[in-house]
Design a protein around this motif. Structure first.
Motif, mmCIF file in Angstrom:
data_model
loop_
_atom_site.group_PDB
_atom_site.id
_atom_site.type_symbol
_atom_site.label_atom_id
_atom_site.label_comp_id
_atom_site.label_asym_id
_atom_site.label_seq_id
_atom_site.Cartn_x
_atom_site.Cartn_y
_atom_site.Cartn_z
ATOM 1 N N ASN A 162 -14.258 -9.351 1.881
ATOM 2 C CA ASN A 162 -13.019 -10.077 2.143
ATOM 3 C C ASN A 162 -13.086 -10.750 3.502
ATOM 4 O OD1 ASN A 162 -11.974 -9.044 -0.301
ATOM 5 N ND2 ASN A 162 -11.109 -7.248 0.730
ATOM 6 N N SER A 163 -12.188 -11.688 3.717
ATOM 7 C CA SER A 163 -12.102 -12.399 5.004
ATOM 8 C C SER A 163 -13.466 -12.913 5.436
ATOM 9 C CB SER A 163 -11.517 -11.472 6.090
ATOM 10 O OG SER A 163 -10.245 -10.999 5.709
ATOM 11 N N LEU A 164 -14.139 -13.555 4.523
ATOM 12 C CA LEU A 164 -15.505 -14.008 4.786
ATOM 13 C C LEU A 164 -15.529 -15.078 5.871
ATOM 14 C CD1 LEU A 164 -16.802 -13.917 1.150
ATOM 15 C CD2 LEU A 164 -17.919 -12.802 3.089
ATOM 16 N N LYS A 165 -16.596 -15.035 6.661
ATOM 17 C CA LYS A 165 -16.802 -15.968 7.770
ATOM 18 C C LYS A 165 -18.107 -16.722 7.544
ATOM 19 C CE LYS A 165 -14.805 -12.526 10.930
ATOM 20 N NZ LYS A 165 -15.044 -11.715 12.150
ATOM 21 N N PRO A 166 -18.230 -17.890 8.156
ATOM 22 C CA PRO A 166 -19.499 -18.632 8.012
ATOM 23 C C PRO A 166 -20.712 -17.803 8.430
ATOM 24 C CG PRO A 166 -17.818 -20.053 8.904
ATOM 25 C CD PRO A 166 -17.218 -18.678 8.858
ATOM 26 N N GLU A 167 -20.537 -16.934 9.401
ATOM 27 C CA GLU A 167 -21.670 -16.117 9.854
ATOM 28 C C GLU A 167 -22.059 -15.028 8.857
ATOM 29 O OE1 GLU A 167 -18.870 -16.849 11.550
ATOM 30 O OE2 GLU A 167 -18.185 -15.136 12.775
ATOM 31 N N ASP A 168 -21.301 -14.868 7.787
ATOM 32 C CA ASP A 168 -21.689 -13.952 6.716
ATOM 33 C C ASP A 168 -22.683 -14.604 5.748
ATOM 34 O OD1 ASP A 168 -18.282 -12.842 6.630
ATOM 35 O OD2 ASP A 168 -19.988 -11.776 7.504
ATOM 36 N N THR A 169 -22.925 -15.887 5.936
ATOM 37 C CA THR A 169 -23.872 -16.590 5.074
ATOM 38 C C THR A 169 -25.269 -15.992 5.200
ATOM 39 O OG1 THR A 169 -22.631 -18.665 5.170
ATOM 40 C CG2 THR A 169 -24.980 -18.806 4.623
ATOM 41 N N ALA A 170 -25.836 -15.604 4.063
ATOM 42 C CA ALA A 170 -27.141 -14.947 4.055
ATOM 43 C C ALA A 170 -27.544 -14.666 2.603
ATOM 44 C CB ALA A 170 -27.096 -13.637 4.828
ATOM 45 N N VAL A 171 -28.779 -14.241 2.445
ATOM 46 C CA VAL A 171 -29.194 -13.658 1.169
ATOM 47 C C VAL A 171 -28.906 -12.165 1.248
ATOM 48 C CG1 VAL A 171 -31.083 -13.225 -0.428
ATOM 49 C CG2 VAL A 171 -30.982 -15.395 0.815
ATOM 50 N N TYR A 172 -28.195 -11.669 0.268
ATOM 51 C CA TYR A 172 -27.809 -10.264 0.231
ATOM 52 C C TYR A 172 -28.703 -9.517 -0.756
ATOM 53 C CZ TYR A 172 -23.679 -11.128 3.053
ATOM 54 O OH TYR A 172 -22.843 -11.443 4.104
ATOM 55 N N TYR A 173 -29.247 -8.405 -0.286
ATOM 56 C CA TYR A 173 -30.144 -7.587 -1.093
ATOM 57 C C TYR A 173 -29.537 -6.201 -1.284
ATOM 58 C CZ TYR A 173 -33.660 -11.039 0.322
ATOM 59 O OH TYR A 173 -34.362 -12.198 0.552
ATOM 60 N N CYS A 174 -29.667 -5.661 -2.471
ATOM 61 C CA CYS A 174 -29.298 -4.260 -2.648
ATOM 62 C C CYS A 174 -30.563 -3.421 -2.624
ATOM 63 C CB CYS A 174 -28.503 -4.017 -3.925
ATOM 64 S SG CYS A 174 -29.426 -4.081 -5.445
ATOM 65 N N GLY A 215 -29.181 7.470 -1.975
ATOM 66 C CA GLY A 215 -28.444 6.457 -1.238
ATOM 67 C C GLY A 215 -28.622 5.073 -1.846
ATOM 68 N N MET A 216 -27.549 4.286 -1.760
ATOM 69 C CA MET A 216 -27.584 2.882 -2.181
ATOM 70 C C MET A 216 -26.995 2.051 -1.052
ATOM 71 S SD MET A 216 -26.353 3.168 -6.168
ATOM 72 C CE MET A 216 -27.277 1.732 -6.752
ATOM 73 N N GLY A 217 -27.423 0.818 -0.959
ATOM 74 C CA GLY A 217 -26.911 0.017 0.140
ATOM 75 C C GLY A 217 -27.103 -1.466 -0.066
ATOM 76 N N TRP A 218 -26.470 -2.204 0.816
ATOM 77 C CA TRP A 218 -26.592 -3.652 0.849
ATOM 78 C C TRP A 218 -27.134 -4.081 2.209
ATOM 79 C CZ3 TRP A 218 -25.923 -6.764 -3.292
ATOM 80 C CH2 TRP A 218 -25.239 -6.244 -4.391
ATOM 81 N N TYR A 219 -28.063 -5.001 2.195
ATOM 82 C CA TYR A 219 -28.621 -5.604 3.387
ATOM 83 C C TYR A 219 -28.465 -7.114 3.247
ATOM 84 C CZ TYR A 219 -30.822 -1.109 4.371
ATOM 85 O OH TYR A 219 -31.044 0.219 4.641
ATOM 86 N N ARG A 220 -28.602 -7.800 4.367
ATOM 87 C CA ARG A 220 -28.575 -9.264 4.301
ATOM 88 C C ARG A 220 -29.552 -9.854 5.307
ATOM 89 N NH1 ARG A 220 -22.504 -10.421 6.820
ATOM 90 N NH2 ARG A 220 -23.003 -9.938 9.016
ATOM 91 N N GLN A 221 -29.991 -11.050 4.985
ATOM 92 C CA GLN A 221 -30.906 -11.752 5.880
ATOM 93 C C GLN A 221 -30.529 -13.220 5.923
ATOM 94 O OE1 GLN A 221 -35.091 -11.275 4.986
ATOM 95 N NE2 GLN A 221 -35.641 -11.759 7.106
ATOM 96 N N ALA A 222 -30.170 -13.667 7.107
ATOM 97 C CA ALA A 222 -29.853 -15.069 7.331
ATOM 98 C C ALA A 222 -31.119 -15.790 7.794
ATOM 99 C CB ALA A 222 -28.754 -15.197 8.378
ATOM 100 N N PRO A 223 -31.181 -17.105 7.618
ATOM 101 C CA PRO A 223 -32.367 -17.858 8.041
ATOM 102 C C PRO A 223 -32.686 -17.627 9.507
ATOM 103 C CG PRO A 223 -30.969 -19.233 6.680
ATOM 104 C CD PRO A 223 -30.201 -17.969 6.944
ATOM 105 N N GLY A 224 -33.935 -17.283 9.775
ATOM 106 C CA GLY A 224 -34.369 -17.096 11.151
ATOM 107 C C GLY A 224 -33.965 -15.776 11.774
ATOM 108 N N LYS A 225 -33.348 -14.903 10.981
ATOM 109 C CA LYS A 225 -32.897 -13.617 11.513
ATOM 110 C C LYS A 225 -33.537 -12.473 10.740
ATOM 111 C CE LYS A 225 -28.439 -15.160 13.294
ATOM 112 N NZ LYS A 225 -26.980 -14.875 13.360
ATOM 113 N N GLN A 226 -33.506 -11.296 11.368
ATOM 114 C CA GLN A 226 -34.038 -10.114 10.703
ATOM 115 C C GLN A 226 -33.053 -9.604 9.662
ATOM 116 O OE1 GLN A 226 -34.973 -7.339 13.896
ATOM 117 N NE2 GLN A 226 -37.097 -8.025 13.925
ATOM 118 N N ARG A 227 -33.594 -8.899 8.682
ATOM 119 C CA ARG A 227 -32.735 -8.272 7.691
ATOM 120 C C ARG A 227 -31.919 -7.170 8.377
ATOM 121 N NH1 ARG A 227 -35.222 -6.782 1.862
ATOM 122 N NH2 ARG A 227 -35.826 -8.973 2.181
ATOM 123 N N GLU A 228 -30.626 -7.100 8.043
ATOM 124 C CA GLU A 228 -29.761 -6.105 8.676
ATOM 125 C C GLU A 228 -28.978 -5.339 7.624
ATOM 126 O OE1 GLU A 228 -26.726 -7.782 11.150
ATOM 127 O OE2 GLU A 228 -25.981 -9.136 9.587
#
Length: 121
Positions: A83-95, A33-46
């Motif tokens: 696509n259709s990116l929103k401000p709430e998509d702002t985060a560090v993205y990890y693979c 499996g491969m995947g993408w996760y993200r973590q915004a400031p003050g939030k858990q990685r999702e």
């Protein structure tokens, strides 16, 4: 022995698109499996999205219909089309990838260093 390197992050306006790439290299026997996760400031990685070796995919609720994950097994690379990116998509993205190293038994999770995605006008 194994390295995941992400690329493609950056600054984009709301409604815009970005494509992230993550290439695995090293003494790789197999990638599961491969995947993408993200973590915004003050939030858990999702979890953002995941893809199996056979191509089955799953997505986090907040990105369904906007993001698409894909992989090229010949290149040991996973992609995330956003696509259709929103401000709430702002985060560090990890693979992340479950990788069996050549000569070893079992697969272990490996992570990239992360790439910043900022959605702002």
């Amino acid at each position: 022995q194994v390295q995941l390197v992400e690329s493609g992050g950056g600054l984009v306006q709301p409604g815009g698109s970005l494509r992230l790439s993550c290439a695995a290299s090293g003494s790789i026997f197999s990638i599961y499996g491969m995947g993408w996760y993200r973590q915004a400031p003050g939030k858990q990685r999702e979890l953002v999205a995941g893809v199996t070796h056979g191509g089955s995919t799953n997505y986090g609720d907040s990105v369904k219909g906007r993001f698409t994950i894909s992989r090229d097994n010949a290149k040991n690379t996973v992609y995330l089309q956003m696509n259709s990116l929103k401000p709430e998509d702002t985060a560090v993205y990890y693979c992340s990838a479950a990788i069996q190293v050549a000569g070893n038994f079992g697969a272990y999770d490996y992570w990239g260093q992360g790439t910043q995605v900022t959605v702002s006008s």
